[in-house]
Scaffold this active site. Sequence first.
Site, PDB file in Angstrom:
ATOM      1  N   GLY A  12      42.324  14.583  49.905  1.00  0.00           N
ATOM      2  CA  GLY A  12      42.896  15.945  49.256  1.00  0.00           C
ATOM      3  C   GLY A  12      42.187  17.526  49.299  1.00  0.00           C
ATOM      4  N   ASP A  35      41.168   7.179  52.354  1.00  0.00           N
ATOM      5  CA  ASP A  35      41.598   7.817  51.366  1.00  0.00           C
ATOM      6  C   ASP A  35      42.878   7.208  51.721  1.00  0.00           C
ATOM      7  OD1 ASP A  35      43.970   9.575  49.891  1.00  0.00           O
ATOM      8  OD2 ASP A  35      42.659  11.101  50.588  1.00  0.00           O
ATOM      9  N   ILE A  36      44.935   7.185  50.766  1.00  0.00           N
ATOM     10  CA  ILE A  36      45.392   5.823  51.037  1.00  0.00           C
ATOM     11  C   ILE A  36      46.686   6.871  52.495  1.00  0.00           C
ATOM     12  CG2 ILE A  36      45.454   4.668  49.370  1.00  0.00           C
ATOM     13  CD1 ILE A  36      47.674   7.001  48.452  1.00  0.00           C
ATOM     14  N   TYR A 143      45.575  12.132  31.628  1.00  0.00           N
ATOM     15  CA  TYR A 143      44.198  12.670  32.360  1.00  0.00           C
ATOM     16  C   TYR A 143      42.992  13.235  31.982  1.00  0.00           C
ATOM     17  CZ  TYR A 143      41.576  15.631  36.599  1.00  0.00           C
ATOM     18  OH  TYR A 143      40.830  16.540  37.133  1.00  0.00           O
ATOM     19  N   LYS A 147      39.632  11.261  32.175  1.00  0.00           N
ATOM     20  CA  LYS A 147      38.027  11.818  32.712  1.00  0.00           C
ATOM     21  C   LYS A 147      36.699  11.621  31.093  1.00  0.00           C
ATOM     22  CE  LYS A 147      39.169  13.138  36.630  1.00  0.00           C
ATOM     23  NZ  LYS A 147      38.205  12.505  38.150  1.00  0.00           N
ATOM     24  N   ILE A 173      40.691  24.818  41.112  1.00  0.00           N
ATOM     25  CA  ILE A 173      40.040  25.061  42.018  1.00  0.00           C
ATOM     26  C   ILE A 173      40.993  25.327  42.911  1.00  0.00           C
ATOM     27  CG2 ILE A 173      38.876  24.507  44.015  1.00  0.00           C
ATOM     28  CD1 ILE A 173      36.994  23.694  41.456  1.00  0.00           C
TER      29      ILE A 173
HETATM   30  N1  SER Z   1      42.937  21.017  38.178  1.00  0.00           N
HETATM   31  C1  SER Z   1      43.126  20.492  37.195  1.00  0.00           C
HETATM   32  C2  SER Z   1      44.764  19.889  36.611  1.00  0.00           C
HETATM   33  O1  SER Z   1      44.650  20.957  36.347  1.00  0.00           O
HETATM   34  C3  SER Z   1      42.052  20.550  36.298  1.00  0.00           C
HETATM   35  O2  SER Z   1      40.932  19.956  36.949  1.00  0.00           O
HETATM   36  O3  SER Z   1      44.852  18.867  36.349  1.00  0.00           O
END
Ligand code: SER
Length: 320
Positions: A12, A35-36, A143, A147, A173
């Site tokens: 990733g 990874d897959i 998500y 988390k 990121i």
């Molecule tokens: N970059 C991620 C997202 O946009 C946030 O942790 O889902």
Amino acid sequence: MKNTILVIGACGQIGTELTLKLRDINGQNSIVASDIHEGSDELMHSGPFEFINAMDYESILNVIQKYQITEVYLMAAMLSATGEKYPEKAWELNMNSLFHVLNLAKAKKIKKVFWPSSIAVFGPTTPKINAPQETVMEPSTVYGISKQAGERWCEYYFNKFGVDVRSIRYPGIISWKAIPGGGTTDYAVDIYHRAILENKYTSFLSENTMLPMMYIDDAINATINIMDAPSETIKIRSSYNLAAMSFTPEELFNEIKKHLPSFEISYKTDFRQKIADSWPKSIDDSRAREDWGWNHSVGVKKMTSIMLDNLKIKYRTKIK
Ligand code: SER
């Protein structure tokens, strides 16, 4: 004894560069990528690779035993935007993979775990500016819910079973080597590719949507530093806030325009706008700075030069 590291989700966006950096530091053969699916040539040719589905406990255990793995970095996850399309799948992948790895550490098959959390743990009721380490957290995406639950489980496994698990809440990121998949912050990567390839970009977030972001090198350094820090300095065992910069699509556009004066932007928001609006604009990461010496080094100016320089080279070699 020497550490042998398994990276799950190594192909990733973050896993790719994390694996390469860990191989640089520790030697190629002590870092097993998994990874897959297969990853970039650079990743596949720089050390061992195994196929692992992060939801399959047995295949993780087999690789741990085969290579006598001591540390696991669990980078596999379904991110915020894709998670809204496949809520059950996102929950299953994000939670099952974490339980597998925490249980392997509890059973003393491995010594240390890295598991990333995210700014997605925050929600509309969290303070928007300088979101504190400890604050209201009512995430509104699958998500984010996964988390946040994961953070609670990490802390629980540390307190109850002494599992040495470490975590940071990544902001968006930005990187050029591997493409991100399914995130709300992905526009800030895509915009650079479109700038080089098409000289124009349509943003799926509105011009004034400010979000916390970080260049990949800082994210990788933070990850390796928190894992290398003495255990007693890691005082937070849920997950640390982490920050570098915050900007809007318009601000990023203006920065790119300094390099490419005829670059154009337009805006067409979609369901991701609501996700972005639920997250803080900036993050207070003073605890990470105090506890284990976190420090970022790349801001939006420097990042823009790095991204454009590298993508220019990448696409030139592809086109030929
Ligand atoms: N970059 C991620 C997202 O946009 C946030 O942790 O889902």
